[in-house]
Design a protein around this motif. Structure first.
Motif, short mmCIF file in Angstrom:
data_model
loop_
_atom_site.label_atom_id
_atom_site.label_comp_id
_atom_site.label_asym_id
_atom_site.label_seq_id
_atom_site.Cartn_x
_atom_site.Cartn_y
_atom_site.Cartn_z
N LYS A 148 0.79 -1.29 -0.04
CA LYS A 148 0.01 -0.03 -0.04
C LYS A 148 0.83 1.21 0.12
N VAL A 149 1.85 1.58 0.85
CA VAL A 149 2.73 2.41 1.05
C VAL A 149 3.49 2.82 -0.17
N LEU A 150 3.83 1.70 -0.97
CA LEU A 150 4.55 1.75 -2.13
C LEU A 150 3.79 2.18 -3.22
N GLY A 151 2.58 1.74 -3.41
CA GLY A 151 1.55 2.33 -4.24
C GLY A 151 1.34 4.07 -4.00
N LEU A 152 1.13 4.40 -2.89
CA LEU A 152 1.13 5.97 -2.40
C LEU A 152 2.05 6.53 -2.88
N CYS A 153 3.33 6.08 -2.58
CA CYS A 153 4.54 6.98 -3.19
C CYS A 153 4.81 6.92 -4.59
N GLY A 154 4.51 5.92 -4.92
CA GLY A 154 4.44 5.86 -6.62
C GLY A 154 3.34 6.85 -7.18
N PHE A 155 2.18 6.80 -6.67
CA PHE A 155 1.22 7.89 -7.07
C PHE A 155 1.43 9.38 -6.83
N VAL A 156 2.23 9.76 -5.69
CA VAL A 156 2.67 11.06 -5.56
C VAL A 156 3.54 11.33 -6.75
N PHE A 157 4.43 10.64 -6.82
CA PHE A 157 5.46 10.84 -8.18
C PHE A 157 4.83 11.07 -9.44
N PHE A 158 3.99 9.94 -9.71
CA PHE A 158 2.93 10.13 -10.94
C PHE A 158 1.96 11.39 -11.11
N GLN A 159 1.50 11.86 -9.74
CA GLN A 159 0.93 13.17 -9.94
C GLN A 159 1.71 14.63 -10.11
N GLY A 160 3.04 14.33 -9.58
CA GLY A 160 3.88 15.64 -9.93
C GLY A 160 4.02 15.77 -11.50
N LEU A 161 4.43 14.43 -12.03
CA LEU A 161 4.36 14.43 -13.72
C LEU A 161 3.10 15.00 -14.56
N LEU A 162 2.09 14.35 -13.71
CA LEU A 162 0.85 14.66 -14.51
C LEU A 162 0.50 16.21 -14.36
N GLY A 163 1.04 16.90 -13.10
CA GLY A 163 0.66 18.28 -12.95
C GLY A 163 1.60 19.14 -14.25
N TRP A 164 2.78 18.70 -14.44
CA TRP A 164 3.51 19.50 -15.40
C TRP A 164 2.91 19.15 -16.70
N ALA B 223 -7.86 14.90 -14.87
CA ALA B 223 -6.83 13.85 -14.45
C ALA B 223 -6.12 14.20 -13.38
N HIS B 224 -5.54 15.38 -13.29
CA HIS B 224 -4.70 15.91 -12.17
C HIS B 224 -5.40 16.05 -11.14
N LEU B 225 -6.65 16.70 -11.07
CA LEU B 225 -7.42 16.59 -9.97
C LEU B 225 -7.93 15.32 -9.37
N GLY B 226 -8.70 14.39 -10.24
CA GLY B 226 -8.81 12.91 -10.03
C GLY B 226 -8.02 12.29 -9.48
N SER B 227 -6.52 12.34 -10.00
CA SER B 227 -5.42 11.57 -9.26
C SER B 227 -5.22 11.80 -7.74
N ALA B 228 -5.22 13.33 -7.53
CA ALA B 228 -4.88 13.87 -6.49
C ALA B 228 -5.97 13.41 -5.31
N LEU B 229 -7.31 13.29 -5.93
CA LEU B 229 -8.40 12.94 -4.99
C LEU B 229 -8.34 11.47 -4.66
#
Length: 406
Positions: free
Chosen positions: A179-195, A221-227
């Motif tokens: 679970k925590v690996l998935g959360l950390c990977g999602f944070v990284f993905f969220q940053g790339l999606l923002g740019w 997509a950016h908002l949805g991934s953050a939510l």
């Protein structure tokens, strides 16, 4: 004749002394072995207890991890709110490049500010909208976007650094590690999606005379991934801190759970549709309620061809959809409240459902006020924050109604 008794006495004494000597040695050896075994057992037991205390997750470590995840979810809320304010102040396109480390230091000198402003002047937003912008005005929108990006980096550190620490301390079981690996990977993905989202607003579009803005698809997509990141963190944190209630598995309880899940999904979909409203500035199209202009269904609802395009690119249709979803969410939450009133539920579950209902009506009132007042920034930002609050309460309700683990 004297030799025989003396010899007998000597041999008998020697034999008895030898027996005493062997008995004494055996007793000492047994005592030494007993003491050795006891010390070995004590040492091994102490070591095993020490290892268990360090490596095996328990109630205390679960509380620590649960509080950490709730803190991370709070930081994600801050990022969502700050991102909404950044968009409402039209600041999101002020930083025209992306560097993970170098941009953490904003311009300091006059020359650095002028160089940054010069880069901004090469892009469509300045040429079409802000061609008379001054340097002080640019500094304001720059700092808004810079603050949003720095907050995103803070969120990343808040997930990654404690994950490394807790992993080494043995606070995670096998399931929690995934679970925590998935959360950390999602944070990284969220940053790339923002740019990736910001880049869509920096592209030159000679065939278009519209106001430069980011793609509503990428914004949603950016908002949805953050939510999603927020919901996953909040759910995991709540389930680690709050034990499940021992509820009798009745038919009505199963129906209530399904009702709550469907309502939560509807709230999430409504919040996501708000990203399309924001991306197309659809809140400025029809500023009346309950009708849109003079009609319940506006004439230009399906003005685009093909018809499916209207749901994502026609501001009128996007606003109409958001209204329908918002009122459907309100009706569903009201129905959930009425259904739950007839059941015997734990006190926390009843409080969560009541707060969800109160927040739903407040959120609808905020939305209508924002629309009628032509989307003032403070009220619009409050409405966007309210959508996250409503989603949070829906997650809380689901956490209170969840099944006991087997």
């Amino acid at each position: 004749m004297l030799l025989s008794p003396l010899r007998t006495t000597f041999f008998c004494g020697f034999r008895n002394a030898s027996k005493g000597f062997h008995h004494s040695n055996n007793l000492q050896a047994r005592q030494w072995l007993v003491r050795r075994c006891q010390s070995t057992i004590t040492a091994e037991a102490g070591a095993s207890i020490s290892r268990a205390a360090v490596t095996v997750p328990n109630a205390a470590t679960n509380r620590i991890v649960g509080r950490w995840l709730l803190g991370c979810s709070g930081l994600v809320v801050g990022a969502v709110v700050l991102g909404g304010v950044t968009r409402l102040t039209e600041s999101g396109l002020s930083m025209v490049d992306w560097h993970l480390v170098r941009e953490m230091k904003p311009p300091r000198t006059q020359a650095e500010w002028e160089a940054e402003f010069s880069k901004y002047q090469q892009f469509p937003e300045f040429k079409i909208m802000n061609h008379d912008m001054t340097l002080p005005e640019f500094k304001f929108i720059f700092y808004m976007e810079w603050g949003h990006r720095m907050w995103g980096r803070l969120v990343g550190l808040a997930y990654i650094l404690p994950t490394v620490y807790f992993w080494k301390k043995g606070y995670f079981n096998r399931s929690m590690k995934g679970k925590v690996l998935g959360l950390c990977g999602f944070v990284f993905f969220q940053g790339l999606l923002g740019w990736y989202m910001v880049k869509s607003g920096l592209e030159d579009k000679p065939e278009s005379y519209d106001i430069p803005r980011v793609s509503q698809y990428r914004l949603s997509a950016h908002l949805g991934s953050a939510l999603l990141l927020y919901c996953a963190s909040l759910w995991t944190g709540l389930t680690m801190l709050r034990p499940a209630h021992k509820l009798a598995e009745t038919t009505r309880l199963l129906q209530l759970r399904r009702f709550a899940k469907g309502t939560g999904g509807l709230v999430f979909l409504t919040a996501l549709s708000g990203a399309f409203v924001a991306g197309l500035d659809a809140g400025l199209v029809y500023n009346s309620f309950p009708k849109m202009g003079e009609r319940w269904v506006p004439d230009d609802l399906l003005a685009f061809s093909p018809a499916l395009k209207n749901f994502f690119e026609n501001p009128t249709t996007v606003q109409f959809d958001h209204r329908i979803l918002a009122m459907s969410s309100l009706a569903a939450i009201t129905g959930l409240y009425m259904f739950s009133r007839k059941m015997v539920l734990p006190r926390r579950a009843k409080i969560a459902i009541s707060l969800l209902t109160a927040m739903a009506y407040s959120q609808v009132a905020l939305g209508i006020s924002t629309l009628l007042l032509y989307v003032p920034t403070p009220l619009a930002a409050t409405h966007q924050s309210g959508s996250v609050a409503l989603l949070s309460l829906a997650i809380w309700v689901l956490a209170e109604l969840r099944k006991m683990p087997k």
